[in-house]
Structures are given as C-alpha cells and as structure tokens.
Scaffold this motif. Structure first.
Motif, mmCIF file in Angstrom:
data_model
loop_
_atom_site.group_PDB
_atom_site.id
_atom_site.type_symbol
_atom_site.label_atom_id
_atom_site.label_comp_id
_atom_site.label_asym_id
_atom_site.label_seq_id
_atom_site.Cartn_x
_atom_site.Cartn_y
_atom_site.Cartn_z
ATOM 1 N N THR A 1 0.816 -1.219 0.000
ATOM 2 C CA THR A 1 0.000 0.000 0.000
ATOM 3 C C THR A 1 0.845 1.262 0.000
ATOM 4 O O THR A 1 0.306 2.363 0.135
ATOM 5 N N GLU A 2 2.148 1.114 -0.128
ATOM 6 C CA GLU A 2 3.043 2.268 -0.128
ATOM 7 C C GLU A 2 3.569 2.528 -1.540
ATOM 8 O O GLU A 2 3.870 1.592 -2.286
ATOM 9 N N ILE A 3 3.726 3.820 -1.855
ATOM 10 C CA ILE A 3 4.359 4.174 -3.135
ATOM 11 C C ILE A 3 5.756 3.565 -3.218
ATOM 12 O O ILE A 3 6.228 3.216 -4.312
ATOM 13 N N MET A 4 6.432 3.412 -2.084
ATOM 14 C CA MET A 4 7.794 2.888 -2.103
ATOM 15 C C MET A 4 7.855 1.370 -2.115
ATOM 16 O O MET A 4 8.936 0.794 -1.984
ATOM 17 N N TRP A 5 6.708 0.726 -2.253
ATOM 18 C CA TRP A 5 6.740 -0.702 -2.582
ATOM 19 C C TRP A 5 7.503 -0.844 -3.888
ATOM 20 O O TRP A 5 7.401 -0.004 -4.784
ATOM 21 N N ASP A 6 8.284 -1.909 -4.004
ATOM 22 C CA ASP A 6 9.112 -2.048 -5.202
ATOM 23 C C ASP A 6 8.338 -2.589 -6.391
ATOM 24 O O ASP A 6 8.922 -3.029 -7.381
ATOM 25 N N THR A 7 7.025 -2.507 -6.317
ATOM 26 C CA THR A 7 6.180 -2.876 -7.448
ATOM 27 C C THR A 7 5.196 -1.746 -7.726
ATOM 28 O O THR A 7 4.615 -1.210 -6.797
ATOM 29 N N LEU A 8 5.045 -1.378 -8.975
ATOM 30 C CA LEU A 8 3.984 -0.456 -9.355
ATOM 31 C C LEU A 8 2.746 -1.295 -9.620
ATOM 32 O O LEU A 8 2.686 -2.026 -10.602
ATOM 33 N N PRO A 9 1.757 -1.221 -8.736
ATOM 34 C CA PRO A 9 0.613 -2.130 -8.896
ATOM 35 C C PRO A 9 -0.275 -1.721 -10.060
ATOM 36 O O PRO A 9 -0.157 -0.634 -10.601
ATOM 37 N N ASN A 10 -1.155 -2.600 -10.420
ATOM 38 C CA ASN A 10 -2.126 -2.351 -11.467
ATOM 39 C C ASN A 10 -3.520 -2.542 -10.887
ATOM 40 O O ASN A 10 -3.895 -3.658 -10.581
ATOM 41 N N PRO A 11 -4.287 -1.456 -10.719
ATOM 42 C CA PRO A 11 -3.994 -0.081 -11.098
ATOM 43 C C PRO A 11 -2.920 0.534 -10.195
ATOM 44 O O PRO A 11 -2.778 0.114 -9.049
ATOM 45 N N PRO A 12 -2.198 1.509 -10.721
ATOM 46 C CA PRO A 12 -1.089 2.065 -9.943
ATOM 47 C C PRO A 12 -1.558 2.894 -8.751
ATOM 48 O O PRO A 12 -2.623 3.501 -8.781
ATOM 49 N N LEU A 13 -0.756 2.877 -7.704
ATOM 50 C CA LEU A 13 -0.965 3.839 -6.623
ATOM 51 C C LEU A 13 -0.640 5.233 -7.146
ATOM 52 O O LEU A 13 0.333 5.418 -7.884
ATOM 53 N N THR A 14 -1.428 6.212 -6.735
ATOM 54 C CA THR A 14 -1.199 7.579 -7.188
ATOM 55 C C THR A 14 -1.108 8.556 -6.020
ATOM 56 O O THR A 14 -1.192 9.765 -6.220
ATOM 57 N N ALA A 15 -0.943 8.036 -4.820
ATOM 58 C CA ALA A 15 -0.757 8.900 -3.652
ATOM 59 C C ALA A 15 0.090 8.141 -2.639
ATOM 60 O O ALA A 15 0.083 6.909 -2.592
ATOM 61 N N PHE A 16 0.814 8.891 -1.805
ATOM 62 C CA PHE A 16 1.658 8.267 -0.804
ATOM 63 C C PHE A 16 0.807 7.566 0.250
ATOM 64 O O PHE A 16 -0.260 8.044 0.636
ATOM 65 N N GLY A 17 1.303 6.447 0.727
ATOM 66 C CA GLY A 17 0.702 5.751 1.843
ATOM 67 C C GLY A 17 1.200 6.313 3.160
ATOM 68 O O GLY A 17 2.062 7.193 3.210
ATOM 69 N N VAL A 18 0.675 5.788 4.236
ATOM 70 C CA VAL A 18 1.004 6.344 5.550
ATOM 71 C C VAL A 18 2.459 6.084 5.912
ATOM 72 O O VAL A 18 3.111 6.903 6.566
ATOM 73 N N GLY A 19 3.001 4.952 5.473
ATOM 74 C CA GLY A 19 4.419 4.708 5.716
ATOM 75 C C GLY A 19 5.293 5.661 4.918
ATOM 76 O O GLY A 19 6.241 6.252 5.443
ATOM 77 N N ASP A 20 4.947 5.833 3.635
ATOM 78 C CA ASP A 20 5.662 6.820 2.821
ATOM 79 C C ASP A 20 5.656 8.178 3.512
ATOM 80 O O ASP A 20 6.684 8.866 3.598
#
Ligand SMILES: [Zn+2]
Length: 282
Positions: free
Chosen positions: A221-240
């Motif tokens: 659930t974090e933008i800094m996950w090393d995978t760009l999910p599909n659909p992509p995340l478009t906002a930072f998560g709480v950890g980010d």
C-alpha cells in the motif's frame, strides 16, 4: 537489474506477480529524531504512526543526520528549498508535464520541501552525467522525461530511476562541519515504458521520493513498494508519509536552521553515485 554503488540491486515491477528483491534486507522500526526538533512544521501534517518506510542514503559518517534501525542516513537540507530543472528530451505532452507538477506537489505536501522551478534543462540525462544547467542557472534537481536512448539505464524493462548524484556541482555537502546533506539528485521516468498518466504519476512520486531519500519497502500500500501495482498507486501511503515527514522540512531544527549560509565544503569520502533503478516487466 542494476546495482548501486553499494552493490545493492532492486527491481520495480509493474504488475503484482513478479519477483521482488528487497534491496537491503532490512526492516527498520522507529526513528531517532534530530535533537531540538521544531514544533513548527509549517503546515506539514504529522501522519499517523507507521514504520513502513526506509531511507536510501545510508552513510557510515557520524555527520549523517538521520538514523533509523541503528543505521545513519543522509538527507537533503530540511531548511532550504530544492531548486529543480525539467528535461523533456523524450517529448512529454502537456498532460504528462501536468502529471509531473502533480507529483511535485504531492512530495511538497508530504515533506514540506519547497521545490522551485529554475528552467528547462536540455543536456545529458545519462545517470553518469546528469546536466542540471538551464538558461536561468543550475538547478539542484533534475526531473526528466526520458527513454533508453537518452538514459541508457532505462534500457530493457526499467521504467524509472531516482536518487542522488548528478554530473553538475557538488551532490553532498557538509553544513558547518556538522551534518552531511544531499544537494543534487534526479527523478527520471521512461516514457516508452510508463504508459498511462496514472502510471507516470505513481512512477514520478516513487522516483522523487527516492531522490529525497526514501528506499523501498515491501508493503503493497506504499508508493515505495518495489512494485507499481495495477492499477497504480497515485498517492503516498502512511508509511511513505512518515518517511517523508521524518526527512523533510519538519526536521528543520535549530541544529539545521541558520546553518545554510555557512561556508560549505564537499566531503571527498562519500560516494555521490546513489540511486535506484526501477524495473518493469510487461
Ligand atoms: Zn524504486
């Protein structure tokens, strides 16, 4: 796969089912705040607690200002704006330029950093010689729309790259003999591989976050996950947001503040070749 100066390797995949390699194999919990932290955070909301973040610029130098999980890390000067240039070698459309603006705003809101546009850069976007010069002067950061022709590391399935170090100016500086800070970096997206505006936004957020000092996490659930999910995340998560808050303007303390006009000398013992290459598999 690409390795950084420390021999670390990472993959940034664009769908959810591919091999993930955690860069450092480190799960950090908790941080040590800089002493004398200001209570004035200038409008950056302190996010709910989360330990789902890590830092990128590990340094053995005792002058590295941030600590996490028993290690020390460099960051940007939290008291100063970050000037940037845009290099549009690959011909981003106005809509894609607007996506970059959206990503910059997102990082500003999470870090408190003030990104200040200097002008257009047209020089090298190769990671060994990033050119931050514009007709209006040299910027600290370069945000690039590129491809494998202009940025060879984007060859194959690499969708973006971000980090510190460029071919112009000092990239790590010492503030009054006390704290090392990063002064040069870049965030580059491969327009041949990033196909939608949401993919571009997720990629630019991810790469700029690398540039300001975040590393990968294994949390989906974090933008800094090393995978760009599909659909992509478009906002930072709480950890980010915890990570960005903890290396951003809210850390402009008495120890940092007031030092930015001091004479600076670039240390010679630090590598400035620090970045992450992010790989996609289609
Ligand atoms: Zn990455």
């Amino acid at each position: 796969a690409q390795a950084d100066a420390a021999g670390n390797v990472c993959f940034y995949t664009i769908t959810t089912a591919h091999l993930i390699i955690d860069i450092n194999g480190v799960t950090d919990t908790g941080i040590t705040p800089i002493p004398n932290e200001r209570t004035d955070t200038r409008g950056v909301p302190k996010p709910p607690p989360s330990s789902d973040f890590t830092y990128l610029y590990e340094s053995s130098q005792p002058e590295a200002p941030y600590t996490l999980g028993g290690k020390r890390y460099l960051g940007w000067d939290p008291c100063s704006p970050i000037t940037y240039a845009v290099n549009n070698k690959a011909g981003a459309t106005p809509a894609q330029r607007a996506v970059l603006d959206q990503a910059i705003l997102g990082v500003e809101q999470a870090t408190g950093f003030d990104f200040q546009y200097v002008g257009e850069a047209t020089g090298s976007l190769a990671t060994s010689s990033i050119d931050a010069n514009t007709p209006n002067g040299q910027a600290e950061a370069v945000f690039g729309f590129s491809n494998a022709t202009f940025t060879p590391i984007l060859g194959g399935s690499v969708i973006g790259i971000g980090g510190a170090g460029s071919g112009s100016g000092n990239n790590v500086e010492l503030l009054r003999g006390k704290l090392y800070i990063v002064k040069g970096g870049y965030a580059i997206a491969d327009l041949d591989d990033v196909l939608t505006n949401d993919e571009l936004l997720g990629t630019m957020l991810h790469e700029i976050a690398h540039m300001v000092g975040l590393d990968h996490v294994s949390v989906q659930t974090e933008i800094m996950w090393d995978t760009l999910p599909n659909p992509p995340l478009t906002a930072f998560g709480v950890g980010d947001r915890n990570g960005l808050y903890n290396i951003g303007q809210p850390q402009c303390t008495a120890g940092f503040g007031g030092l930015t006009q001091a004479p600076r000398g670039a240390p010679t013992s630090l590598s400035i070749d620090m970045w992450r290459a992010d790989t996609a598999e289609h």
